[in-house]
Design an enzyme around this catalytic site. Structure first.
Site, PDB file in Angstrom:
ATOM      1  N   MET A  27      29.551  36.126  30.676  1.00  0.00           N
ATOM      2  CA  MET A  27      29.947  37.006  31.773  1.00  0.00           C
ATOM      3  C   MET A  27      31.339  37.532  31.516  1.00  0.00           C
ATOM      4  SD  MET A  27      29.652  36.446  35.736  1.00  0.00           S
ATOM      5  CE  MET A  27      30.894  37.309  36.587  1.00  0.00           C
ATOM      6  N   GLU A 166      19.643  43.809  27.938  1.00  0.00           N
ATOM      7  CA  GLU A 166      20.362  44.542  28.990  1.00  0.00           C
ATOM      8  C   GLU A 166      20.626  46.016  28.641  1.00  0.00           C
ATOM      9  OE1 GLU A 166      20.527  41.315  29.211  1.00  0.00           O
ATOM     10  OE2 GLU A 166      20.784  40.845  31.324  1.00  0.00           O
ATOM     11  N   TYR A 168      21.879  47.223  25.829  1.00  0.00           N
ATOM     12  CA  TYR A 168      22.993  47.472  24.906  1.00  0.00           C
ATOM     13  C   TYR A 168      22.459  47.921  23.533  1.00  0.00           C
ATOM     14  CZ  TYR A 168      26.262  45.504  28.319  1.00  0.00           C
ATOM     15  OH  TYR A 168      27.024  45.288  29.453  1.00  0.00           O
ATOM     16  N   ARG A 177      12.627  55.029  24.227  1.00  0.00           N
ATOM     17  CA  ARG A 177      13.355  55.897  25.162  1.00  0.00           C
ATOM     18  C   ARG A 177      14.738  56.255  24.633  1.00  0.00           C
ATOM     19  NH1 ARG A 177      14.084  55.170  30.490  1.00  0.00           N
ATOM     20  NH2 ARG A 177      16.213  54.881  31.153  1.00  0.00           N
ATOM     21  N   ARG A 216      19.993  37.030  22.312  1.00  0.00           N
ATOM     22  CA  ARG A 216      19.614  37.337  23.694  1.00  0.00           C
ATOM     23  C   ARG A 216      18.590  38.448  23.650  1.00  0.00           C
ATOM     24  NH1 ARG A 216      23.034  37.670  28.870  1.00  0.00           N
ATOM     25  NH2 ARG A 216      21.352  37.783  30.375  1.00  0.00           N
ATOM     26  N   HIS A 254      20.865  47.732  32.140  1.00  0.00           N
ATOM     27  CA  HIS A 254      21.841  48.022  33.194  1.00  0.00           C
ATOM     28  C   HIS A 254      21.506  49.301  33.958  1.00  0.00           C
ATOM     29  CE1 HIS A 254      24.275  44.624  32.578  1.00  0.00           C
ATOM     30  NE2 HIS A 254      24.860  45.012  31.466  1.00  0.00           N
ATOM     31  N   ARG A 257      16.621  50.522  37.889  1.00  0.00           N
ATOM     32  CA  ARG A 257      16.801  50.678  39.341  1.00  0.00           C
ATOM     33  C   ARG A 257      16.044  49.589  40.090  1.00  0.00           C
ATOM     34  NH1 ARG A 257      21.222  52.073  39.627  1.00  0.00           N
ATOM     35  NH2 ARG A 257      21.145  52.924  41.722  1.00  0.00           N
ATOM     36  N   GLN A 341      30.411  40.149  44.817  1.00  0.00           N
ATOM     37  CA  GLN A 341      31.574  40.829  45.385  1.00  0.00           C
ATOM     38  C   GLN A 341      32.880  40.622  44.624  1.00  0.00           C
ATOM     39  OE1 GLN A 341      30.193  40.212  49.782  1.00  0.00           O
ATOM     40  NE2 GLN A 341      32.242  41.037  49.796  1.00  0.00           N
TER      41      GLN A 341
HETATM   42  P1  NAP Z   1      32.990  48.760  58.448  1.00  0.00           P
HETATM   43  O1  NAP Z   1      32.276  48.597  57.177  1.00  0.00           O
HETATM   44  O2  NAP Z   1      34.391  49.200  58.453  1.00  0.00           O
HETATM   45  O3  NAP Z   1      32.122  49.769  59.341  1.00  0.00           O
HETATM   46  C1  NAP Z   1      32.452  50.099  60.640  1.00  0.00           C
HETATM   47  C2  NAP Z   1      31.550  51.257  61.076  1.00  0.00           C
HETATM   48  O4  NAP Z   1      31.869  51.565  62.381  1.00  0.00           O
HETATM   49  C3  NAP Z   1      31.725  52.480  60.244  1.00  0.00           C
HETATM   50  O5  NAP Z   1      30.458  52.995  59.948  1.00  0.00           O
HETATM   51  C4  NAP Z   1      32.517  53.427  61.144  1.00  0.00           C
HETATM   52  O6  NAP Z   1      32.015  54.702  60.816  1.00  0.00           O
HETATM   53  C5  NAP Z   1      32.141  52.955  62.522  1.00  0.00           C
HETATM   54  N1  NAP Z   1      33.217  53.051  63.506  1.00  0.00           N
HETATM   55  C6  NAP Z   1      34.495  52.633  63.389  1.00  0.00           C
HETATM   56  N2  NAP Z   1      35.177  52.863  64.522  1.00  0.00           N
HETATM   57  C7  NAP Z   1      34.317  53.430  65.377  1.00  0.00           C
HETATM   58  C8  NAP Z   1      34.441  53.924  66.707  1.00  0.00           C
HETATM   59  N3  NAP Z   1      35.576  53.827  67.359  1.00  0.00           N
HETATM   60  N4  NAP Z   1      33.351  54.471  67.256  1.00  0.00           N
HETATM   61  C9  NAP Z   1      32.201  54.555  66.606  1.00  0.00           C
HETATM   62  N5  NAP Z   1      32.022  54.122  65.348  1.00  0.00           N
HETATM   63  C10 NAP Z   1      33.080  53.562  64.745  1.00  0.00           C
HETATM   64  O7  NAP Z   1      32.952  47.427  59.277  1.00  0.00           O
HETATM   65  P2  NAP Z   1      31.769  46.440  59.564  1.00  0.00           P
HETATM   66  O8  NAP Z   1      30.452  47.079  59.363  1.00  0.00           O
HETATM   67  O9  NAP Z   1      32.078  45.870  60.881  1.00  0.00           O
HETATM   68  O10 NAP Z   1      31.971  45.363  58.464  1.00  0.00           O
HETATM   69  C11 NAP Z   1      33.180  44.585  58.443  1.00  0.00           C
HETATM   70  C12 NAP Z   1      33.547  44.231  57.030  1.00  0.00           C
HETATM   71  O11 NAP Z   1      32.636  43.327  56.508  1.00  0.00           O
HETATM   72  C13 NAP Z   1      33.593  45.420  56.104  1.00  0.00           C
HETATM   73  O12 NAP Z   1      34.665  45.290  55.218  1.00  0.00           O
HETATM   74  C14 NAP Z   1      32.307  45.306  55.368  1.00  0.00           C
HETATM   75  O13 NAP Z   1      32.335  45.883  54.081  1.00  0.00           O
HETATM   76  C15 NAP Z   1      32.136  43.809  55.309  1.00  0.00           C
HETATM   77  N6  NAP Z   1      30.722  43.475  55.173  1.00  0.00           N
HETATM   78  C16 NAP Z   1      30.250  43.336  53.944  1.00  0.00           C
HETATM   79  C17 NAP Z   1      28.918  43.058  53.784  1.00  0.00           C
HETATM   80  C18 NAP Z   1      28.353  42.861  52.401  1.00  0.00           C
HETATM   81  O14 NAP Z   1      27.155  42.710  52.268  1.00  0.00           O
HETATM   82  N7  NAP Z   1      29.124  42.856  51.365  1.00  0.00           N
HETATM   83  C19 NAP Z   1      28.083  42.961  54.883  1.00  0.00           C
HETATM   84  C20 NAP Z   1      28.621  43.114  56.153  1.00  0.00           C
HETATM   85  C21 NAP Z   1      29.956  43.388  56.284  1.00  0.00           C
HETATM   86  P3  NAP Z   1      32.588  56.047  61.348  1.00  0.00           P
HETATM   87  O15 NAP Z   1      34.056  55.815  61.565  1.00  0.00           O
HETATM   88  O16 NAP Z   1      32.258  57.059  60.320  1.00  0.00           O
HETATM   89  O17 NAP Z   1      31.836  56.285  62.590  1.00  0.00           O
HETATM   90 FE1  SF4 Z   2      30.044  36.229  42.012  1.00  0.00          FE
HETATM   91 FE2  SF4 Z   2      29.498  35.927  44.614  1.00  0.00          FE
HETATM   92 FE3  SF4 Z   2      28.477  34.203  42.822  1.00  0.00          FE
HETATM   93 FE4  SF4 Z   2      31.046  34.167  43.329  1.00  0.00          FE
HETATM   94  S1  SF4 Z   2      29.416  33.715  44.786  1.00  0.00           S
HETATM   95  S2  SF4 Z   2      30.109  34.132  41.307  1.00  0.00           S
HETATM   96  S3  SF4 Z   2      31.482  36.334  43.686  1.00  0.00           S
HETATM   97  S4  SF4 Z   2      28.036  36.364  42.939  1.00  0.00           S
END
Ligand code: NAP
Ligand code: SF4
Length: 677
Positions: A27, A166, A168, A177, A216, A254, A257, A341
């Site tokens: 990795m 992968e 490469y 392809r 691999r 890589h 899809r 992440q």
């Molecule tokens: P976010 O990703 O910042 O999204 C907030 C959403 O709310 C946006 O779509 C925004 O879009 C909308 N919004 C913000 N203020 C608003 C308002 N006053 N009125 C109406 N809409 C509003 O936040 P989150 O969904 O709460 O997630 C929180 C954090 O956790 C983020 O950093 C996210 O990336 C993370 N997270 C990650 C994962 C993952 O799988 N990696 C999963 C869940 C959460 P508009 O402003 O365009 O309307």
């Molecule tokens: Fe990567 Fe998430 Fe696994 Fe940590 S927990 S090694 S960030 S996939």
């Protein structure tokens, strides 16, 4: 008797013995690119070797500049460079481990204008069109591979892994392809496989019989024009005859899809191909992809699907994975939740890799806990990821820690994440912290809504507020309507949701809620056959590359519309390696998305919107339920009274800053404060 007799069994390779059947798969961490980072890389490998990994395979090193992944990236092509690797090999050997260098020629995947390939065909994942190699050019690449392996031996490596999967360089020669040549390196499959076989043959010849040579092999390309199983089998036999010590399996190019390692991919989803491969060759076969648990590894070995098990990210997440498994304490493993992440998303974003659940990964030296000079009594308020990480780190260092949590269970936002179909692995982090709390002696006070008076009356030397977030109310007229729910109502309190749903906000949580409502329960991530049908993965003896028909969509139980005010796609802030999977899932389930909207009001017909610039007519998004996923605000009502009383308070996680909070930042902040206090 070991709980995992097969996983813990040594493997005798004739000239050397691996201490068990675990392989830390290659990795890229970003520490390979500059020799100035080799000290950190050595500490990272040493920790895994100390943790009893059987064979470590390094991140990929290009054999020449034409094979670069990116300009000035990792490369092993000179004696001077080989000398710098000695610190890495010594670090592993000092801990009784074994290490092989991965030789990775990127071919047309190189993010470099110097990249080369069998044919002049640009890949969809690099902006650079490769130069098609002449026959002399191909011979130069073979010599570079061979020289790289010789240098690896000089540097003290126990072997090399030749990256042939992968998508490469070597894989590009195998597939029609990407290989349109008409000379002896293209055309028939015998010609197309000539290069990988020749590379292995020449490496074996140059490095001698007592050097591990892993190849691999791509057992499932998952791209159009990929290999059939007969071709894979033919190649495997030829690679064995050319002198490989073992085969490691690679899944998916890589550019494919189809997800191959994300958390929504079922555990050990591809190990069945290992059993197939074992029928073709006599050398050991190593299986890979989404194996993150010793019990799964053991069952793969027990089913005869492999002789070794490769895990890459699980060793980022826990350097002591094997040591804990061998000691019969698997419950103590900090399990990789396959979120990508802090590892792959960092690498694709040009940052060094680490790990969401283990922020010490790849920066071991600066995260080493030191015993506290003076043991203090510390109150941590909130048992979400930030509070948990802080509490266990403090307690590990000898502090006396009380962790207050108003809910009856630990986890905070992480608990909700674990309820999303395809994110079941997140529950492992809660299990891990549950164990760690016990192990480190944190006093856990569940169901206890602590007040500032309680904290001031206590004998706490330090107070940490990890009280998390509250959902933001977007202030849409009519939002007090009983049809309006917050994501917490849905994910935590199981409030009933009507047939038609409008989701206000299309960020990470909006996507999670949409997936929660749209995907079947139990999720395809828990049922390998259903998952294969969902993504159209089939047997490569039936279809080239294992690309089958995507089954007719299973429509969502709800008619869902996601909305956002800004332009763009849903989940725009999510990681590059996973956002596309969420979007594809939502598309398959017929979830609609509207960007550029302005929320006017909620009325009996549903959610009334118009164009974001206020022009155009009002439109009604008919909705039985409107779910607010509009971000969060910090929850920190305890802060003001504590500060007014003259107490210094430490704020971490969402309580410090709610914007863009995720578990990665929360765990890192908690751990850093735990190390510093
Ligand atoms: P976010 O990703 O910042 O999204 C907030 C959403 O709310 C946006 O779509 C925004 O879009 C909308 N919004 C913000 N203020 C608003 C308002 N006053 N009125 C109406 N809409 C509003 O936040 P989150 O969904 O709460 O997630 C929180 C954090 O956790 C983020 O950093 C996210 O990336 C993370 N997270 C990650 C994962 C993952 O799988 N990696 C999963 C869940 C959460 P508009 O402003 O365009 O309307
Ligand atoms: Fe990567 Fe998430 Fe696994 Fe940590 S927990 S090694 S960030 S996939």
């Amino acid at each position: 008797m070991s709980r995992y007799p097969l996983l813990s069994a040594p493997l005798d390779l004739g000239f050397t013995t691996l201490r068990n059947r675990s392989v830390m798969g290659s990795m890229h961490t970003g520490l390979e690119d500059r020799s100035e980072d080799f000290k950190d890389l050595a500490a990272y490998y040493a920790a895994r070797a100390r943790g009893q990994v059987g064979l470590i395979i390094t991140g990929g090193f290009a054999p020449n500049i034409e094979g670069w992944l990116s300009p000035f990236g990792s490369r092993l092509a000179t004696r001077a460079a080989a000398r710098k690797h000695r610190i890495l090999t010594a670090a592993v050997h000092d801990e009784g481990g074994k290490v092989a260098l991965q030789v990775l020629h990127a071919g047309r995947y190189g993010y470099s204008p110097l990249c080369v390939a069998p044919s002049r065909l640009k890949s969809p994942i690099s902006p650079f069109t490769p130069r098609a190699l002449s026959e002399a050019g191909i011979e130069r690449q073979i010599r570079a591979f061979t020289r790289c392996a010789e240098l690896a031996r000089e540097a003290g490596y126990d072997g090399v892994e030749v990256m042939g999967s992968e998508g490469y360089f070597l894989n590009q020669f195998l597939a029609s392809r990407t290989n349109h040549r008409t000379d002896r390196w293209g055309g028939s499959y015998d010609n197309r496989m000539r290069l990988p076989v020749e590379v292995v043959r020449r490496i074996r010849e140059a490095t001698g019989p007592d050097f591990i040579v892993v190849y691999r092999i791509s057992v499932l390309d998952l791209v159009e024009g990929g290999s059939t199983w007969d071709e894979v089998a033919l190649l495997a036999r030829a690679i064995e005859a050319a002198g490989a010590t073992m085969l490691n399996t690679g899944i998916g190019w890589h550019e494919a899809r189809i997800p191959t390692i994300a958390t929504s991919v079922p555990r050990a989803a591809f190990s069945w191909l290992g059993a197939r491969l074992k029928q073709e060759v006599g050398i050991p076969v190593c299986v890979s992809n989404r194996i993150n648990d010793p019990a799964v590894a053991e069952s793969v070995l027990a089913a005869g699907e492999g002789d070794l098990v490769s895990m890459a990210r699980p060793f980022l997440a826990d350097p002591d994975f094997m040591a804990k498994a061998l000691a019969g304490r698997p419950e103590r493993i900090n399990t990789c939740i396959a979120c990508n992440q802090a590892c792959l998303d960092h690498i694709f974003g040009g940052q060094k890799a680490s790990c969401l659940v283990n922020p010490a990964a790849c920066r071991e030296e600066s995260f080493t806990p030191r015993k506290a000079d003076v043991a203090r009594h510390v109150a941590v308020v909130g048992a979400g990821p930030a509070g948990l990480a802080c509490a266990v780190t403090l307690a590990e260092r000898g502090h006396d820690v009380t962790l207050f949590e108003s809910a009856s269970v630990i986890g905070g936002q992480l608990r909700m994440a674990a309820r999303i179909p395809g994110k079941e692995e997140y529950a492992q982090t809660l299990r891990y912290y549950g164990e760690r709390l016990e192990e480190t002696g944190v006093r856990l006070m569940l169901g206890r809504t602590v007040t500032s008076e309680d904290l001031l009356a206590g004998t706490f030397d330090s107070i940490v507020l990890a009280t998390g977030v509250v959902p933001r109310s977007p202030g849409i007229p009519g939002e007090d309507d009983p049809r309006v729910l917050s994501y917490v109502d849905v994910l935590e309190h199981n409030r009933p949701v009507g047939r038609s749903v409008a989701i206000v906000g299309s960020g990470g949580i909006g996507v999670d809620v949409a997936v929660f409502l749209a995907e079947p329960h139990p999720a395809p991530s828990l049922d390998a056959a259903a998952w294969r049908r969902q993504w159209g993965v089939t047997d490569p003896s039936e279809a080239r590359g294992g690309l089958g028909t995507v089954y007719a969509e299973v429509p969502s139980r709800h008619d869902i519309t996601m909305l956002q005010r800004r332009p763009g796609r849903p989940g725009a802030g999510l990681g590059k390696t996973t956002a596309w999977i969420h979007r594809a899932t939502l598309k398959k389930r017929g979830v609609k998305h509207e960007a550029n909207v302005r929320y006017e009001r909620i009325d009996p017909a549903g959610l009334i919107v118009r164009a974001a610039d206020g022009t155009g007519p009002e439109r009604t998004i008919a909705a039985d339920t409107i779910i607010m996923c509009a971000g969060q605000e910090p929850r920190r009502s305890l802060l003001a009274p504590l500060e007014a009383a003259g107490r210094k308070v430490h704020l971490i996680g969402g309580a410090a800053k709610a914007g863009e909070l995720d578990a990665k930042r929360a765990i890192e902040e908690g751990t850093r404060l735990g190390l510093a206090l």
